[in-house]
Scaffold this motif. Structure first.
Motif, short mmCIF file in Angstrom:
data_model
loop_
_atom_site.label_atom_id
_atom_site.label_comp_id
_atom_site.label_asym_id
_atom_site.label_seq_id
_atom_site.Cartn_x
_atom_site.Cartn_y
_atom_site.Cartn_z
N ARG A 136 0.70 -1.20 0.06
CA ARG A 136 0.00 -0.19 0.02
C ARG A 136 0.62 1.16 -0.02
O ARG A 136 0.35 2.53 -0.25
N LYS B 289 9.21 -0.46 3.81
CA LYS B 289 8.63 0.02 4.75
C LYS B 289 9.37 0.19 5.80
O LYS B 289 9.36 1.39 6.78
N ASP C 11 5.75 -1.48 11.33
CA ASP C 11 5.05 -0.36 10.71
C ASP C 11 3.99 0.47 11.90
O ASP C 11 3.37 1.35 11.14
N ASP D 113 -0.53 3.11 12.08
CA ASP D 113 0.09 2.31 11.19
C ASP D 113 0.45 3.34 10.18
O ASP D 113 -0.28 3.74 9.35
#
Ligand code: GDD
Ligand code: MG
Length: 360
Positions: free
Chosen positions: A18, A28, A111, A223
Protein backbone atom coordinates in the motif's frame (compact mmCIF):
# COMPACT_ATOMS: atom_id res chain seq x y z
CA UNK A 1 10.62 -3.86 32.22
CA UNK A 2 10.45 -6.80 34.61
CA UNK A 3 10.84 -10.47 33.83
CA UNK A 4 13.76 -12.62 32.78
CA UNK A 5 14.12 -12.10 29.06
CA UNK A 6 14.09 -8.68 27.48
CA UNK A 7 13.70 -9.46 23.86
CA UNK A 8 11.64 -8.23 20.96
CA UNK A 9 10.86 -9.54 17.51
CA UNK A 10 9.91 -6.97 14.89
CA UNK A 11 8.00 -8.11 11.84
CA UNK A 12 9.78 -6.32 9.05
CA UNK A 13 9.27 -8.56 6.05
CA UNK A 14 6.13 -7.29 4.35
CA UNK A 15 6.22 -5.92 0.82
CA UNK A 16 4.67 -2.60 1.82
CA UNK A 17 2.23 -2.89 -1.07
CA UNK A 18 0.00 0.00 0.00
CA UNK A 19 3.02 2.25 0.33
CA UNK A 20 4.06 1.75 -3.29
CA UNK A 21 5.71 3.30 -5.19
CA UNK A 22 7.73 4.48 -2.17
CA UNK A 23 8.52 0.90 -1.17
CA UNK A 24 9.82 -0.09 -4.60
CA UNK A 25 13.09 1.52 -3.63
CA UNK A 26 13.06 1.28 0.16
CA UNK A 27 11.25 -1.25 2.33
CA UNK A 28 8.64 0.04 4.76
CA UNK A 29 10.63 -0.64 7.97
CA UNK A 30 13.26 1.89 6.91
CA UNK A 31 11.31 4.52 4.98
CA UNK A 32 12.40 7.84 6.45
CA UNK A 33 10.32 9.40 9.19
CA UNK A 34 11.61 12.90 9.91
CA UNK A 35 14.74 11.79 8.05
CA UNK A 36 15.39 8.74 10.24
CA UNK A 37 14.69 5.12 9.28
CA UNK A 38 11.20 4.35 10.57
CA UNK A 39 12.30 1.53 12.88
CA UNK A 40 14.54 3.94 14.78
CA UNK A 41 11.37 5.05 16.58
CA UNK A 42 10.36 1.51 17.54
CA UNK A 43 13.89 0.76 18.69
CA UNK A 44 13.87 3.90 20.85
CA UNK A 45 10.56 2.86 22.39
CA UNK A 46 11.84 -0.64 23.14
CA UNK A 47 14.99 0.76 24.65
CA UNK A 48 12.96 3.09 26.83
CA UNK A 49 11.25 -0.01 28.20
CA UNK A 50 14.48 -1.86 28.85
CA UNK A 51 14.63 -4.02 25.73
CA UNK A 52 17.86 -3.93 23.76
CA UNK A 53 17.95 -7.45 22.28
CA UNK A 54 15.94 -7.27 19.08
CA UNK A 55 15.41 -9.72 16.26
CA UNK A 56 14.26 -8.35 12.94
CA UNK A 57 12.15 -10.79 10.98
CA UNK A 58 12.83 -9.90 7.39
CA UNK A 59 12.15 -11.00 3.87
CA UNK A 60 11.52 -8.26 1.28
CA UNK A 61 14.68 -6.17 0.60
CA UNK A 62 16.46 -7.30 3.75
CA UNK A 63 19.73 -5.81 2.51
CA UNK A 64 18.21 -2.34 2.65
CA UNK A 65 16.98 -2.93 6.20
CA UNK A 66 20.42 -4.16 7.22
CA UNK A 67 22.09 -1.24 5.43
CA UNK A 68 19.99 1.27 7.35
CA UNK A 69 20.07 -0.31 10.82
CA UNK A 70 23.20 -2.47 10.86
CA UNK A 71 23.92 -4.30 14.09
CA UNK A 72 21.94 -1.73 16.07
CA UNK A 73 25.00 -0.25 17.78
CA UNK A 74 24.06 3.25 16.58
CA UNK A 75 20.77 2.86 18.45
CA UNK A 76 22.24 1.34 21.59
CA UNK A 77 20.70 -2.02 20.70
CA UNK A 78 21.75 -5.47 19.61
CA UNK A 79 20.02 -6.30 16.34
CA UNK A 80 19.91 -9.72 14.78
CA UNK A 81 18.23 -10.64 11.51
CA UNK A 82 16.31 -13.73 10.52
CA UNK A 83 15.53 -13.90 6.84
CA UNK A 84 12.82 -15.80 5.00
CA UNK A 85 13.66 -17.21 1.60
CA UNK A 86 10.04 -16.64 0.66
CA UNK A 87 7.50 -14.75 2.79
CA UNK A 88 6.20 -16.84 5.71
CA UNK A 89 3.46 -14.47 6.80
CA UNK A 90 3.18 -12.71 10.15
CA UNK A 91 3.02 -15.96 12.15
CA UNK A 92 5.76 -17.66 10.15
CA UNK A 93 7.90 -14.55 10.55
CA UNK A 94 7.75 -14.75 14.33
CA UNK A 95 8.21 -18.52 14.26
CA UNK A 96 11.35 -18.02 12.21
CA UNK A 97 12.87 -16.13 15.14
CA UNK A 98 11.88 -18.76 17.74
CA UNK A 99 15.35 -20.30 18.09
CA UNK A 100 16.75 -16.96 19.19
CA UNK A 101 14.05 -16.20 21.75
CA UNK A 102 13.14 -17.22 25.27
CA UNK A 103 10.77 -16.05 27.97
CA UNK A 104 8.12 -13.46 27.27
CA UNK A 105 8.91 -11.66 24.04
CA UNK A 106 7.53 -8.42 22.68
CA UNK A 107 6.39 -8.75 19.08
CA UNK A 108 5.79 -5.66 17.01
CA UNK A 109 4.41 -5.07 13.56
CA UNK A 110 7.23 -3.10 11.96
CA UNK A 111 5.00 -0.27 10.78
CA UNK A 112 3.29 1.05 13.89
CA UNK A 113 4.37 4.39 15.31
CA UNK A 114 3.41 4.55 18.94
CA UNK A 115 4.35 5.70 22.42
CA UNK A 116 2.58 2.69 23.96
CA UNK A 117 3.49 1.93 27.56
CA UNK A 118 5.03 -1.50 27.09
CA UNK A 119 5.97 -1.73 30.76
CA UNK A 120 2.37 -1.29 31.90
CA UNK A 121 1.32 -3.93 29.39
CA UNK A 122 3.98 -6.25 30.75
CA UNK A 123 2.79 -5.72 34.32
CA UNK A 124 -0.75 -6.61 33.27
CA UNK A 125 0.52 -9.65 31.36
CA UNK A 126 2.29 -10.96 34.44
CA UNK A 127 -0.44 -10.13 36.93
CA UNK A 128 -3.14 -11.83 34.87
CA UNK A 129 -1.17 -15.00 34.21
CA UNK A 130 -1.46 -14.37 30.49
CA UNK A 131 0.60 -16.32 27.99
CA UNK A 132 -0.25 -14.04 25.07
CA UNK A 133 -1.38 -10.44 25.45
CA UNK A 134 -2.49 -8.26 22.56
CA UNK A 135 -2.26 -4.48 22.81
CA UNK A 136 -5.71 -3.13 21.95
CA UNK A 137 -6.83 0.34 20.99
CA UNK A 138 -10.17 1.74 19.89
CA UNK A 139 -10.63 2.64 16.24
CA UNK A 140 -13.27 4.56 14.26
CA UNK A 141 -12.56 2.27 11.34
CA UNK A 142 -12.21 -1.20 12.88
CA UNK A 143 -12.79 -3.16 9.67
CA UNK A 144 -9.36 -2.13 8.36
CA UNK A 145 -7.71 -3.99 11.23
CA UNK A 146 -7.87 -7.10 13.36
CA UNK A 147 -11.01 -6.94 15.51
CA UNK A 148 -10.59 -8.27 19.02
CA UNK A 149 -13.39 -9.03 21.47
CA UNK A 150 -12.56 -9.59 25.13
CA UNK A 151 -14.48 -10.42 28.29
CA UNK A 152 -14.70 -8.13 31.32
CA UNK A 153 -11.48 -9.55 32.69
CA UNK A 154 -9.71 -8.85 29.38
CA UNK A 155 -9.61 -12.49 28.32
CA UNK A 156 -9.64 -12.90 24.53
CA UNK A 157 -12.95 -14.13 23.16
CA UNK A 158 -12.55 -13.59 19.43
CA UNK A 159 -9.92 -12.42 16.94
CA UNK A 160 -11.29 -11.55 13.53
CA UNK A 161 -8.84 -10.17 10.95
CA UNK A 162 -10.27 -7.49 8.65
CA UNK A 163 -13.85 -8.74 8.53
CA UNK A 164 -15.85 -7.76 5.45
CA UNK A 165 -19.48 -8.36 6.47
CA UNK A 166 -21.17 -5.55 8.42
CA UNK A 167 -22.61 -7.95 10.99
CA UNK A 168 -19.09 -9.06 11.90
CA UNK A 169 -18.16 -5.55 13.11
CA UNK A 170 -19.23 -6.12 16.69
CA UNK A 171 -16.53 -4.12 18.48
CA UNK A 172 -14.33 -1.07 18.01
CA UNK A 173 -11.34 -2.57 19.79
CA UNK A 174 -8.58 -3.49 17.37
CA UNK A 175 -5.23 -5.17 17.38
CA UNK A 176 -2.51 -2.52 17.62
CA UNK A 177 0.12 -4.92 16.27
CA UNK A 178 1.97 -5.22 19.59
CA UNK A 179 2.02 -8.52 21.47
CA UNK A 180 3.60 -10.15 24.48
CA UNK A 181 4.00 -13.83 23.75
CA UNK A 182 5.40 -16.66 25.81
CA UNK A 183 8.09 -17.91 23.41
CA UNK A 184 7.22 -21.54 24.22
CA UNK A 185 3.97 -21.02 22.34
CA UNK A 186 5.77 -20.36 19.06
CA UNK A 187 6.18 -24.12 18.60
CA UNK A 188 2.46 -24.11 17.78
CA UNK A 189 3.19 -22.35 14.48
CA UNK A 190 3.93 -24.74 11.61
CA UNK A 191 7.19 -24.17 9.76
CA UNK A 192 6.37 -25.72 6.41
CA UNK A 193 4.08 -23.01 5.03
CA UNK A 194 3.15 -19.33 5.45
CA UNK A 195 1.08 -18.71 8.58
CA UNK A 196 -0.87 -15.61 9.60
CA UNK A 197 -0.55 -14.81 13.29
CA UNK A 198 -3.90 -13.00 13.06
CA UNK A 199 -5.90 -15.62 11.16
CA UNK A 200 -4.41 -18.77 12.67
CA UNK A 201 -2.28 -18.37 15.78
CA UNK A 202 -4.56 -16.09 17.82
CA UNK A 203 -7.87 -17.85 16.97
CA UNK A 204 -6.31 -21.19 17.91
CA UNK A 205 -5.02 -19.93 21.23
CA UNK A 206 -8.59 -18.90 22.04
CA UNK A 207 -10.05 -22.19 20.79
CA UNK A 208 -7.54 -24.18 22.86
CA UNK A 209 -8.21 -22.19 26.03
CA UNK A 210 -4.63 -20.93 26.45
CA UNK A 211 -4.73 -17.94 28.84
CA UNK A 212 -4.67 -15.00 26.45
CA UNK A 213 -5.71 -11.43 27.13
CA UNK A 214 -6.20 -8.05 25.56
CA UNK A 215 -4.72 -4.92 27.12
CA UNK A 216 -6.71 -1.83 26.16
CA UNK A 217 -5.09 1.60 26.31
CA UNK A 218 -5.09 4.91 24.45
CA UNK A 219 -1.53 5.74 23.41
CA UNK A 220 -0.53 7.72 20.37
CA UNK A 221 -0.75 5.11 17.61
CA UNK A 222 -0.60 5.05 13.84
CA UNK A 223 0.05 2.36 11.24
CA UNK A 224 2.19 4.17 8.66
CA UNK A 225 1.44 1.63 5.94
CA UNK A 226 -0.36 3.93 3.48
CA UNK A 227 0.89 7.19 1.93
CA UNK A 228 -1.75 9.23 3.73
CA UNK A 229 -0.94 7.69 7.10
CA UNK A 230 2.76 8.06 6.40
CA UNK A 231 2.35 11.79 5.73
CA UNK A 232 0.08 12.22 8.75
CA UNK A 233 2.68 10.58 10.99
CA UNK A 234 5.11 13.34 10.01
CA UNK A 235 2.53 16.00 10.80
CA UNK A 236 1.81 14.38 14.17
CA UNK A 237 5.48 14.31 15.14
CA UNK A 238 6.05 17.91 14.03
CA UNK A 239 3.01 18.93 16.07
CA UNK A 240 4.37 17.03 19.08
CA UNK A 241 1.30 14.83 19.27
CA UNK A 242 3.24 11.74 20.34
CA UNK A 243 5.41 11.35 23.42
CA UNK A 244 8.43 10.06 21.50
CA UNK A 245 11.76 9.20 23.10
CA UNK A 246 13.42 10.57 19.93
CA UNK A 247 13.23 14.31 19.31
CA UNK A 248 13.21 15.47 15.68
CA UNK A 249 16.79 15.75 14.37
CA UNK A 250 18.48 19.13 14.01
CA UNK A 251 18.62 22.42 15.87
CA UNK A 252 15.26 23.58 17.12
CA UNK A 253 14.92 27.23 16.07
CA UNK A 254 11.74 29.29 15.95
CA UNK A 255 9.61 26.15 15.86
CA UNK A 256 11.58 24.49 13.04
CA UNK A 257 14.32 21.89 13.05
CA UNK A 258 17.39 22.69 10.95
CA UNK A 259 20.14 20.28 9.95
CA UNK A 260 23.80 21.02 9.42
CA UNK A 261 24.99 23.05 6.45
CA UNK A 262 21.60 24.42 5.42
CA UNK A 263 21.75 27.34 2.98
CA UNK A 264 18.72 29.51 3.43
CA UNK A 265 18.27 32.59 1.25
CA UNK A 266 17.57 35.71 3.31
CA UNK A 267 14.21 36.02 1.55
CA UNK A 268 13.13 32.40 2.04
CA UNK A 269 10.32 31.75 4.52
CA UNK A 270 10.19 28.66 6.73
CA UNK A 271 6.82 28.35 8.40
CA UNK A 272 6.84 26.14 11.51
CA UNK A 273 6.64 23.40 12.30
CA UNK A 274 8.97 22.24 9.53
CA UNK A 275 12.15 20.22 9.35
CA UNK A 276 15.16 20.67 7.07
CA UNK A 277 17.78 17.93 6.77
CA UNK A 278 21.50 18.51 6.32
CA UNK A 279 22.70 20.59 3.37
CA UNK A 280 19.24 21.72 2.29
CA UNK A 281 19.18 24.79 0.03
CA UNK A 282 16.26 27.22 -0.03
CA UNK A 283 16.05 29.78 -2.84
CA UNK A 284 14.85 33.38 -2.66
CA UNK A 285 11.19 33.98 -1.86
CA UNK A 286 10.38 30.29 -1.53
CA UNK A 287 7.96 29.35 1.23
CA UNK A 288 8.24 26.00 2.98
CA UNK A 289 5.85 24.86 5.68
CA UNK A 290 3.92 24.50 7.72
CA UNK A 291 4.59 20.77 7.99
CA UNK A 292 7.30 20.56 5.35
CA UNK A 293 9.88 17.80 5.84
CA UNK A 294 12.94 18.12 3.60
CA UNK A 295 15.48 15.32 3.34
CA UNK A 296 19.22 15.86 3.21
CA UNK A 297 20.48 17.78 0.18
CA UNK A 298 17.04 18.85 -1.00
CA UNK A 299 16.99 22.07 -3.04
CA UNK A 300 13.98 24.37 -3.32
CA UNK A 301 13.92 26.87 -6.17
CA UNK A 302 12.99 30.54 -6.02
CA UNK A 303 9.35 31.32 -5.29
CA UNK A 304 8.51 27.61 -4.88
CA UNK A 305 5.93 26.61 -2.26
CA UNK A 306 6.15 23.38 -0.23
CA UNK A 307 3.51 22.72 2.39
CA UNK A 308 2.44 19.59 4.31
CA UNK A 309 4.80 17.57 2.17
CA UNK A 310 7.59 15.06 2.70
CA UNK A 311 10.59 15.18 0.35
CA UNK A 312 13.20 12.43 0.57
CA UNK A 313 16.91 13.04 -0.02
CA UNK A 314 18.19 15.10 -2.95
CA UNK A 315 14.78 16.07 -4.31
CA UNK A 316 15.01 19.18 -6.49
CA UNK A 317 12.02 21.46 -6.63
CA UNK A 318 12.11 23.92 -9.52
CA UNK A 319 11.37 27.64 -9.34
CA UNK A 320 7.75 28.52 -8.78
CA UNK A 321 6.64 24.91 -8.28
CA UNK A 322 3.89 24.26 -5.70
CA UNK A 323 3.64 21.06 -3.64
CA UNK A 324 0.86 20.49 -1.13
CA UNK A 325 0.04 17.19 0.55
CA UNK A 326 2.66 15.18 -1.38
CA UNK A 327 5.24 12.51 -0.66
CA UNK A 328 8.23 12.51 -2.99
CA UNK A 329 10.89 9.79 -2.93
CA UNK A 330 14.62 10.41 -3.35
CA UNK A 331 16.34 12.02 -6.33
CA UNK A 332 13.14 13.27 -7.93
CA UNK A 333 13.16 16.44 -10.01
CA UNK A 334 10.06 18.59 -9.95
CA UNK A 335 10.05 20.97 -12.93
CA UNK A 336 9.54 24.71 -12.69
CA UNK A 337 5.98 25.86 -12.03
CA UNK A 338 4.70 22.30 -11.62
CA UNK A 339 1.72 22.05 -9.26
CA UNK A 340 1.35 18.88 -7.21
CA UNK A 341 -1.68 18.51 -4.97
CA UNK A 342 -2.87 16.28 -2.13
CA UNK A 343 -2.33 12.56 -2.55
CA UNK A 344 0.48 12.80 -5.07
CA UNK A 345 3.19 10.22 -4.36
CA UNK A 346 6.26 10.11 -6.59
CA UNK A 347 8.70 7.25 -6.87
CA UNK A 348 12.44 7.64 -6.54
CA UNK A 349 14.12 9.29 -9.48
CA UNK A 350 10.92 10.58 -11.06
CA UNK A 351 11.15 13.57 -13.38
CA UNK A 352 8.15 15.88 -13.39
CA UNK A 353 8.16 18.13 -16.47
CA UNK A 354 7.72 21.86 -15.99
CA UNK A 355 4.18 23.15 -15.49
CA UNK A 356 2.80 19.64 -14.90
CA UNK A 357 -0.38 19.55 -12.78
CA UNK A 358 -1.06 16.50 -10.63
CA UNK A 359 -3.45 14.97 -9.81
CA UNK A 360 -4.97 15.80 -13.16
N1 GDD B 1 8.79 -11.40 8.31
C1 GDD B 1 7.62 -11.14 7.71
N2 GDD B 1 7.16 -12.03 6.78
N3 GDD B 1 6.96 -10.02 8.01
C2 GDD B 1 5.79 -9.79 7.39
C3 GDD B 1 5.25 -10.66 6.42
C4 GDD B 1 5.99 -11.83 6.10
O1 GDD B 1 5.61 -12.66 5.26
N4 GDD B 1 4.07 -10.14 5.99
C5 GDD B 1 3.88 -8.99 6.66
N5 GDD B 1 4.93 -8.77 7.49
C6 GDD B 1 5.08 -7.64 8.41
C7 GDD B 1 4.91 -6.29 7.75
O2 GDD B 1 6.16 -5.81 7.29
C8 GDD B 1 4.34 -5.44 8.88
O3 GDD B 1 5.37 -4.89 9.67
C9 GDD B 1 3.58 -6.43 9.73
O4 GDD B 1 4.04 -7.73 9.36
C10 GDD B 1 2.06 -6.35 9.54
O5 GDD B 1 1.78 -6.45 8.17
P1 GDD B 1 0.84 -5.38 7.43
O6 GDD B 1 0.77 -5.75 6.00
O7 GDD B 1 1.26 -4.01 7.78
O8 GDD B 1 -0.57 -5.73 8.10
P2 GDD B 1 -1.83 -4.78 8.31
O9 GDD B 1 -1.42 -3.43 8.69
O10 GDD B 1 -2.70 -4.93 7.12
O11 GDD B 1 -2.57 -5.50 9.54
C11 GDD B 1 -1.86 -5.82 10.70
O12 GDD B 1 -1.64 -4.68 11.50
C12 GDD B 1 -2.83 -4.07 12.04
C13 GDD B 1 -2.39 -2.90 12.88
O13 GDD B 1 -1.72 -1.99 12.11
C14 GDD B 1 -2.63 -6.88 11.50
O14 GDD B 1 -1.81 -7.33 12.54
C15 GDD B 1 -3.94 -6.30 12.04
O15 GDD B 1 -4.59 -7.27 12.86
C16 GDD B 1 -3.64 -5.06 12.88
O16 GDD B 1 -4.86 -4.48 13.32
MG1 MG C 1 0.33 -2.39 8.72
Amino acid sequence: MNGEARQAVILAGGQGTRLRPLTFGRPKPVVPLLNRPFLAYQLALLREHGITDVILSCSYRVDDVRGALGDGGAFGMQLRYVVEASPLGTGGGVRNAADLTRGTIVVLNGDVLTDADLSAMRSFHEASGSRTTIFLIRSDNPRAYGLVRTGHDGRLQQFLEKPTADEEITTDTINAGIYLIDADLLARIPTDRPVSIEREFFPRLIADGIPSFGWLASPYWRDIGSPTAYLEAHVDLLDGRARMPLAPPGDHEAGNWLGRGVKIDARAVIEPPSLLGDDVTLGADCHVGPHAVLGNCVTIGTRARVQRTVLWERVQVGAGAVLRGCVVAADTKVGVHAELGPGVVLEAGAVVPERTRLPR
